[in-house]
Design an enzyme around this catalytic site. Sequence first.
Site, PDB file in Angstrom:
ATOM      1  N   ARG A 172      10.422   5.313  39.178  1.00 58.91           N
ATOM      2  CA  ARG A 172       9.528   6.028  38.250  1.00 58.91           C
ATOM      3  C   ARG A 172       8.688   4.944  37.599  1.00 58.91           C
ATOM      4  O   ARG A 172       9.151   4.235  36.692  1.00 58.91           O
ATOM      5  CB  ARG A 172      10.351   6.811  37.227  1.00 58.91           C
ATOM      6  CG  ARG A 172       9.529   7.610  36.203  1.00 58.91           C
ATOM      7  CD  ARG A 172      10.465   8.392  35.288  1.00 58.91           C
ATOM      8  NE  ARG A 172       9.770   9.007  34.183  1.00 58.91           N
ATOM      9  CZ  ARG A 172       9.237  10.224  34.191  1.00 58.91           C
ATOM     10  NH1 ARG A 172       9.332  10.954  35.299  1.00 58.91           N
ATOM     11  NH2 ARG A 172       8.639  10.720  33.132  1.00 58.91           N
ATOM     12  N   HIS A 211       3.368  12.901  41.794  1.00 62.09           N
ATOM     13  CA  HIS A 211       4.711  13.220  41.284  1.00 62.09           C
ATOM     14  C   HIS A 211       5.375  14.208  42.258  1.00 62.09           C
ATOM     15  O   HIS A 211       5.642  15.362  41.894  1.00 62.09           O
ATOM     16  CB  HIS A 211       4.610  13.807  39.882  1.00 62.09           C
ATOM     17  CG  HIS A 211       5.890  13.787  39.105  1.00 62.09           C
ATOM     18  ND1 HIS A 211       7.081  13.308  39.622  1.00 62.09           N
ATOM     19  CD2 HIS A 211       6.169  14.215  37.838  1.00 62.09           C
ATOM     20  CE1 HIS A 211       8.035  13.435  38.712  1.00 62.09           C
ATOM     21  NE2 HIS A 211       7.507  13.974  37.629  1.00 62.09           N
ATOM     22  N   GLN A 262       8.693  16.340  41.483  1.00 64.29           N
ATOM     23  CA  GLN A 262       8.477  17.452  40.555  1.00 64.29           C
ATOM     24  C   GLN A 262       7.988  18.689  41.306  1.00 64.29           C
ATOM     25  O   GLN A 262       8.406  19.813  41.032  1.00 64.29           O
ATOM     26  CB  GLN A 262       7.461  17.059  39.483  1.00 64.29           C
ATOM     27  CG  GLN A 262       7.119  18.177  38.516  1.00 64.29           C
ATOM     28  CD  GLN A 262       8.301  18.590  37.662  1.00 64.29           C
ATOM     29  OE1 GLN A 262       8.903  17.759  36.992  1.00 64.29           O
ATOM     30  NE2 GLN A 262       8.649  19.863  37.683  1.00 64.29           N
ATOM     31  N   ASP A 318       0.340  20.673  32.066  1.00 63.87           N
ATOM     32  CA  ASP A 318       1.020  19.394  31.864  1.00 63.87           C
ATOM     33  C   ASP A 318       0.403  18.747  30.627  1.00 63.87           C
ATOM     34  O   ASP A 318      -0.627  19.199  30.107  1.00 63.87           O
ATOM     35  CB  ASP A 318       0.844  18.508  33.104  1.00 63.87           C
ATOM     36  CG  ASP A 318       1.639  17.208  33.028  1.00 63.87           C
ATOM     37  OD1 ASP A 318       2.651  17.176  32.304  1.00 63.87           O
ATOM     38  OD2 ASP A 318       1.233  16.232  33.684  1.00 63.87           O
ATOM     39  N   CYS A 358       5.976  20.981  33.461  1.00 64.07           N
ATOM     40  CA  CYS A 358       6.959  20.036  33.989  1.00 64.07           C
ATOM     41  C   CYS A 358       7.755  19.335  32.890  1.00 64.07           C
ATOM     42  O   CYS A 358       8.763  18.705  33.190  1.00 64.07           O
ATOM     43  CB  CYS A 358       6.286  19.016  34.894  1.00 64.07           C
ATOM     44  SG  CYS A 358       5.126  17.937  34.043  1.00 64.07           S
ATOM     45  N   ARG A 364      14.970  20.706  39.138  1.00 58.63           N
ATOM     46  CA  ARG A 364      14.852  19.296  39.491  1.00 58.63           C
ATOM     47  C   ARG A 364      16.154  18.803  40.121  1.00 58.63           C
ATOM     48  O   ARG A 364      16.144  18.024  41.078  1.00 58.63           O
ATOM     49  CB  ARG A 364      14.526  18.453  38.239  1.00 58.63           C
ATOM     50  CG  ARG A 364      13.111  18.575  37.722  1.00 58.63           C
ATOM     51  CD  ARG A 364      12.092  17.955  38.659  1.00 58.63           C
ATOM     52  NE  ARG A 364      12.301  16.544  38.850  1.00 58.63           N
ATOM     53  CZ  ARG A 364      11.802  15.582  38.065  1.00 58.63           C
ATOM     54  NH1 ARG A 364      11.062  15.902  37.023  1.00 58.63           N
ATOM     55  NH2 ARG A 364      12.027  14.317  38.334  1.00 58.63           N
TER      56      ARG A 364
END
Length: 331
Positions: A124, A151, A154, A242, A284, A312
Amino acid sequence: MTLSASPHPDRPGPHGELPTPILQGRDFLSSLDLSAGELRTVLDTAHSMKRGEWRGTRPLAGLALALIFEKASLRTRTTFDVGMYQLGGHAITLSNQEIGLGSRERVADVARNLERWVDGVMGRVYEQTTLIELAECSSVPVINGLSDALHPVQLLADYQTIEERFPDTRGVRIAFLGDGNNLANSHIEMARLTGASLTVCTPVGHEPNGRVLMEALKAGAEVRLTHDVNEAVTGAQVLYTDVWISMGQESEAERKKRVFYSQGFQVTPDMLERIAPEGIFLHCLPAHYGEEVVPEATEHAKSFVFDQAENRLHAQKALLYHILGGQLPRW
């Protein structure tokens, strides 16, 4: 451990045999590292795992995953760690303070050390180029847990959540509302793979990556770009937002807030009443309440935000199984 194929490709068979992993040893830096068929298999596995059909299996016993974090994390860290544990493996978390990726040690040296000890790496990170270098210099698979560009893990959870409401995502009307960031780019890639009908709505000057968009359009994806919030939201079956200010963009916060507020990009309960009656709202997380969303929206009857967060775990377990499954432990 040898895994025999199951009569149903996405879950253990009647005698406990496991499906054959389909992504063994491969990197996952972008959604487009999967074909449409491979994505279908990973999502089917995720649904199966959530239903409890893998309970008691330990297909990654003896395997280890390194988790590299340049950015803070709640969901990514917890779900990869718990996911490895539930599959019988082990995860080790490495913060940037500990390893100094690219400063204390070269990215290439970190990769060449980790490949001697672990069976996979999840990163990440701030820059997609860091993940690319890790993958190029490592003999073990590298997974993108978030970068400035994309991403993809996700989006696996997002589409698992969408399929729980709309089992066939072909033509499902998805509206992404907000900054043209890594999430917007990954949504475009996933629309290309799934056949979903995606509208990306941003203020002028905040559009997603032009190359990602053009390649999707050339591939026949149903993706459109608009700056009109009402046009994007009205009748959408999935409304997705987001944060407006991603980690590392704090210097732009006040300017971006003014732009997004003034053009009506904040998701409210009133906005959710304008999506389709069967529509759902996704975010998210983490949510910056009072900016891109208000608390009443994440608590709304149409909000699937916390189901999305749960998924997730299931989606990443499915990905880990298909990438790492079938390997023999090193000891």
